[in-house]
Design an enzyme around this catalytic site. Structure first.
Site, PDB file in Angstrom:
ATOM      1  N   PRO A 193       0.815  -1.232   0.000  1.00 13.61           N
ATOM      2  CA  PRO A 193       0.000   0.000   0.000  1.00 13.61           C
ATOM      3  C   PRO A 193       0.841   1.271   0.000  1.00 13.61           C
ATOM      4  CG  PRO A 193      -0.954  -1.617   1.486  1.00 13.61           C
ATOM      5  CD  PRO A 193       0.349  -2.199   1.017  1.00 13.61           C
ATOM      6  N   GLY A 194       2.041   1.215   0.585  1.00 18.48           N
ATOM      7  CA  GLY A 194       2.892   2.406   0.642  1.00 18.48           C
ATOM      8  C   GLY A 194       4.175   2.296  -0.149  1.00 18.48           C
ATOM      9  N   GLU A 312      11.047  -8.983 -16.987  1.00 18.44           N
ATOM     10  CA  GLU A 312       9.660  -8.625 -16.713  1.00 18.44           C
ATOM     11  C   GLU A 312       9.208  -7.490 -17.625  1.00 18.44           C
ATOM     12  OE1 GLU A 312       6.851  -6.840 -13.094  1.00 18.44           O
ATOM     13  OE2 GLU A 312       8.895  -7.510 -12.671  1.00 18.44           O
ATOM     14  N   GLY A 410     -18.998   5.650 -31.562  1.00 17.00           N
ATOM     15  CA  GLY A 410     -19.741   5.269 -30.357  1.00 17.00           C
ATOM     16  C   GLY A 410     -19.651   3.801 -30.022  1.00 17.00           C
ATOM     17  N   ASN A 436       6.427   4.245 -16.084  1.00 15.39           N
ATOM     18  CA  ASN A 436       7.233   4.769 -17.183  1.00 15.39           C
ATOM     19  C   ASN A 436       8.088   5.953 -16.772  1.00 15.39           C
ATOM     20  OD1 ASN A 436       6.269   2.773 -18.795  1.00 15.39           O
ATOM     21  ND2 ASN A 436       5.371   4.105 -20.335  1.00 15.39           N
ATOM     22  N   GLU A 437       7.692   6.638 -15.693  1.00 14.90           N
ATOM     23  CA  GLU A 437       8.550   7.694 -15.163  1.00 14.90           C
ATOM     24  C   GLU A 437       9.855   7.098 -14.629  1.00 14.90           C
ATOM     25  OE1 GLU A 437       4.591   9.112 -15.683  1.00 14.90           O
ATOM     26  OE2 GLU A 437       5.288   7.379 -14.560  1.00 14.90           O
TER      27      GLU A 437
END
Length: 451
Positions: A193-194, A312, A410, A436-437
């Site tokens: 989570p962090g 990966e 549509g 990607n950063e």
């Protein structure tokens, strides 16, 4: 001739995966080949093919079998069997799996029986023993049916890779044969989570207690997490290390291990048939044999992760590149049928020019990615190049998805249209496997080096 072909086929690493198709392949080869062609056919080197092969962008469709210089006829036969598997065993059931949030366990067993799990895993460790290009075929064919549910790539080319490269002989024997057979499903738990792309921010902690380890913490966004029978868990084992990177280890945690709790399946924007889960470890007691690599693996986890992340990122690129090619072909077919202003859309200049742009951008990316796969097949792909592939191809995947939906009008916004599913599946690709950063940061480090 048949005896010679049979001997060669039995020695072919790739075709050992085509168990159900062996008789058909044998008949086809023995009927079509002259004696002088056999050695060329079953060489796994991309340079082995002496006859010219068109690239996908030169052929009728990007997805045509028998194209691209990095492959040979051996790969083509394997691709035919993999394509048949996805079309018959995955595509008809994928809508149902999207509703359920997971594929069936039966599918994994069928994939194991077909020999498309652990394709690039060495045969002596219990895998199929094919080359990396054969593994790439499995990635691509999944993209070509637009079915993101099966987590085969992560299972085979990430989890199994860690175990065969860093595991002890006992760990390899315990897991790899069953993973190749689809009897055990693998996952890897990095994200918390962090802590996402910054692996040094991991807080899950394993404390030594006698001969055992006691694991506490939580993980999130874990692919194959709900169905997993074995999970590689990234954990801190030395809080006093000079840096977080020097105190990380990897553990093999069995799905039924006491203290290992699987949370709910997460409902996602895309990849809806791919089970993604939260995982919790509450005083989860592990034997010393659960430490990946045994004593040699203690506090070596960060190094192990850094060594394997390029593969990966390459497999993510493979899946996204195939998705781009699928979307182009799907959209081309659509605009050739759809009419507006008294003519088919494909006759309108703005539509033709947009498709020309998409094809060109896709072809350029394919050429670079094929080179990356060829390099990796020779174990010469570096981190910076893999990062370039992941950054560029996943960005392109999102761009192509956006433009192809636009060309559908549509109807492209309707879930029953494949392009809609491809659009939502594309969004996460620039985020996971390292955002990607982060990819740009890794690429820039290589640029900054003195030459």
């Amino acid at each position: 001739m048949k005896d010679v072909c049979e001997s060669v086929l039995r020695g072919s690493k790739i075709l050992k995966g085509c168990r159900q198709f062996y008789p058909q392949v044998l008949r086809s080869v023995s009927m079509k080949l002259r004696p002088g062609q056999i050695n060329r056919l079953f060489s796994t080197s991309s340079a082995a093919a002496s006859e010219f092969r068109k690239e996908g962008f030169q052929s009728g469709r990007f997805t045509d079998i028998g194209t691209r210089q990095i492959f040979n006829e051996d790969h083509d036969m394997f691709r035919e069997s993999v394509r048949k598997f996805y079309q018959e065993e995955v595509l008809p059931y994928h809508d149902q799996w999207e509703e359920e949030g997971q594929v069936s366990r039966e599918l994994w067993l069928k994939a194991g029986d077909m020999g498309i799990l652990g394709v690039n895993t060495p045969e002596e460790h219990g895998g199929i023993g094919g080359d990396w290009l054969s593994a790439a075929i499995v990635h691509e064919e999944q993209g070509y049916v637009n079915c993101s549910g099966p987590g085969f790539a992560l299972h085979s080319d990430i989890v199994m890779r860690y175990i065969t490269k860093y595991g002890t002989p006992e760990q390899i024997e315990k897991y790899i044969p069953d993973m190749t057979a689809g009897k055990k499903i693998g996952a890897i738990a990095m994200t918390e989570p962090g802590a996402g792309s910054d692996l040094q921010g991991v807080r899950t902690f394993a404390k030594k207690d006698g001969d055992d380890w006691v694991l506490n913490g939580s993980k999130v966004f874990i692919t194959n997490g709900w169905m997993a029978d074995v999970v590689i868990v990234v954990a801190i084992t030395d809080k006093e290390a000079k840096s977080a990177a020097h105190g990380i280890s990897l553990f093999l945690v069995d799905g039924d291990n006491p203290g290992f709790i699987k949370g709910k399946k997460l409902k996602k924007m895309g990849l809806r048939a791919q089970d993604t889960a939260e995982l919790f470890f509450e005083d989860c007691r592990l034997p010393s044999s659960a430490l990946l690599g045994g004593k040699a693996g203690l506090n070596a986890g960060f190094y192990q992760l850094m060594q394997e992340l390029p593969q990966e990122r390459l497999l993510i690129s493979n899946l996204c590149m195939a998705a781009c090619e699928f979307m182009f072909e799907e959209t081309r077919d659509y605009v050739k049928q759809r009419k507006a202003f008294g003519k088919t859309l494909s006759k309108l200049q703005t539509i033709k020019h947009t498709l020309a742009e998409i094809k060109t951008e896709t072809a350029v990316a394919r050429g670079f990615l094929d080179r990356c796969n060829d390099l990796h097949n020779q174990r010469k792909l570096d981190t910076s190049t893999a990062s370039m592939a992941k950054y560029y191809v996943t960005d392109l995947n999102n761009t192509v998805a956006y433009r192809c939906v636009q060309l559908h009008g549509g109807w492209g916004y309707m879930w029953e249209y494949p392009i809609c599913k491809a659009y939502v599946d594309a969004r996460v690709q620039t985020i996971y496997g390292g955002s990607n950063e982060i990819m740009k940061e890794l690429i820039s480090r290589d640029i900054e080096k003195d030459v």
